[in-house]
Design a protein around this motif. Sequence first.
Motif, PDB file in Angstrom:
ATOM      1  N   THR A 285     -45.253   8.689  41.784  1.00  0.00           N
ATOM      2  CA  THR A 285     -45.412   9.436  40.536  1.00  0.00           C
ATOM      3  C   THR A 285     -45.226  10.914  40.845  1.00  0.00           C
ATOM      4  O   THR A 285     -45.927  11.469  41.696  1.00  0.00           O
ATOM      5  CB  THR A 285     -46.795   9.200  39.909  1.00  0.00           C
ATOM      6  OG1 THR A 285     -46.929   7.810  39.564  1.00  0.00           O
ATOM      7  CG2 THR A 285     -46.977  10.044  38.665  1.00  0.00           C
ATOM      8  N   VAL A 286     -44.273  11.520  40.181  1.00  0.00           N
ATOM      9  CA  VAL A 286     -43.972  12.938  40.396  1.00  0.00           C
ATOM     10  C   VAL A 286     -44.542  13.732  39.236  1.00  0.00           C
ATOM     11  O   VAL A 286     -44.229  13.462  38.063  1.00  0.00           O
ATOM     12  CB  VAL A 286     -42.450  13.171  40.504  1.00  0.00           C
ATOM     13  CG1 VAL A 286     -42.145  14.653  40.668  1.00  0.00           C
ATOM     14  CG2 VAL A 286     -41.883  12.371  41.666  1.00  0.00           C
ATOM     15  N   ARG A 287     -45.388  14.695  39.538  1.00  0.00           N
ATOM     16  CA  ARG A 287     -46.000  15.544  38.517  1.00  0.00           C
ATOM     17  C   ARG A 287     -45.273  16.890  38.492  1.00  0.00           C
ATOM     18  O   ARG A 287     -45.261  17.612  39.477  1.00  0.00           O
ATOM     19  CB  ARG A 287     -47.488  15.727  38.798  1.00  0.00           C
ATOM     20  CG  ARG A 287     -48.282  14.424  38.682  1.00  0.00           C
ATOM     21  CD  ARG A 287     -49.719  14.582  39.137  1.00  0.00           C
ATOM     22  NE  ARG A 287     -50.476  13.359  38.903  1.00  0.00           N
ATOM     23  CZ  ARG A 287     -50.457  12.304  39.725  1.00  0.00           C
ATOM     24  NH1 ARG A 287     -49.730  12.339  40.827  1.00  0.00           N
ATOM     25  NH2 ARG A 287     -51.162  11.228  39.442  1.00  0.00           N
ATOM     26  N   LEU A 288     -44.698  17.182  37.349  1.00  0.00           N
ATOM     27  CA  LEU A 288     -43.936  18.410  37.181  1.00  0.00           C
ATOM     28  C   LEU A 288     -44.740  19.410  36.358  1.00  0.00           C
ATOM     29  O   LEU A 288     -45.407  19.034  35.380  1.00  0.00           O
ATOM     30  CB  LEU A 288     -42.610  18.133  36.482  1.00  0.00           C
ATOM     31  CG  LEU A 288     -41.633  17.197  37.211  1.00  0.00           C
ATOM     32  CD1 LEU A 288     -40.428  16.911  36.322  1.00  0.00           C
ATOM     33  CD2 LEU A 288     -41.193  17.799  38.535  1.00  0.00           C
ATOM     34  N   PRO A 289     -44.698  20.676  36.728  1.00  0.00           N
ATOM     35  CA  PRO A 289     -45.367  21.700  35.922  1.00  0.00           C
ATOM     36  C   PRO A 289     -44.630  21.886  34.599  1.00  0.00           C
ATOM     37  O   PRO A 289     -43.538  21.348  34.404  1.00  0.00           O
ATOM     38  CB  PRO A 289     -45.258  22.952  36.802  1.00  0.00           C
ATOM     39  CG  PRO A 289     -44.033  22.715  37.629  1.00  0.00           C
ATOM     40  CD  PRO A 289     -44.005  21.239  37.885  1.00  0.00           C
TER      41      PRO A 289
END
Length: 316
Positions: A285-289
């Motif tokens: 899971t990639v969390r992007l700002p």
Amino acid sequence: MNAAALLAGGVAAGLVAGTASCTAAQGGLLMGLAGGRHGRDPALVAWFLAGRLASHTIAGALLGLLGSAVTLPPRARAVLLVIAGATVIVFAVRLIRRGHAGCAAAPPGAPPEPPSEASPKSPFGVLSRYKAPLLGAATILVPCGVTLGVELVAVSSGSPVAGAAAMAGFVIGTAPAFALLGYVLRRVSRTRLARLTGVAAIAAGLWTAGSGVSLGGWLPAPDPAQAVTGPGGQTVTVWATRDGYRPAIVSARAGVPVEVVFKVAEHGCTDTVVIDGRDVALPATVRLPPQRPGSLRYVCGMGMYSGILTFSSPGQ
């Protein structure tokens, strides 16, 4: 990591994924060898493969020893792929010119030129035997996309033995394709078929260079009109398959954080994704700002498959 398992995995990667891409990217060096004065000597292909095995095994040991400190960023790998593609094209053009010269020199109906018989003790034979392993060793400087993936495995192993096993297994897996290429080149390097071989090599070089351009993020993003909105607009799910990412284009709202859930449907080069300038092993899971309105491209670790995240302001 277990060295035996990495050796077997490297062989499988070479047989399944590396056969086409590596013979395309690195086969240009073998073309240059096969087109030389003593290129018809079958032993030269064996020397070429020996040099290739040695350089890749040593590189794997060093990568495993140094670990993550030597990991190449995606942009650096992209540059290497573009250089690899250009190198293949250069050798392909030389092969086409050589084939054209050979056809022009031989009158119609003339018997083919007999193969050169260089004695191992002759100066030419000695030079050729040195040239072959050196060219084989030089293939480590012209990595194909799959090679870069195996190098990442060697780095992550954290062991010189395991890293060497992964790279050696990969070379062993691709060896049959290189041996076949060497056999074909010995037959066609001085005939009209050299032109067809050169054209195919140019196409492969363009494909490799294009993968580098994609990996480097130097391609424009497509029209986001085809986007598919993820649930809630802030959590999107992307499936990695052998043929790319599904859906290929997804959208979310700009100005708020976004989670991209990457799941693996089928294993392949899409198992590693380059997003926001970093490598990510899937599933993850990639969390992007919060993002500005626009598009963000992500690609597989080899630059072959890509996907698009589009960000739009509320109400658009």
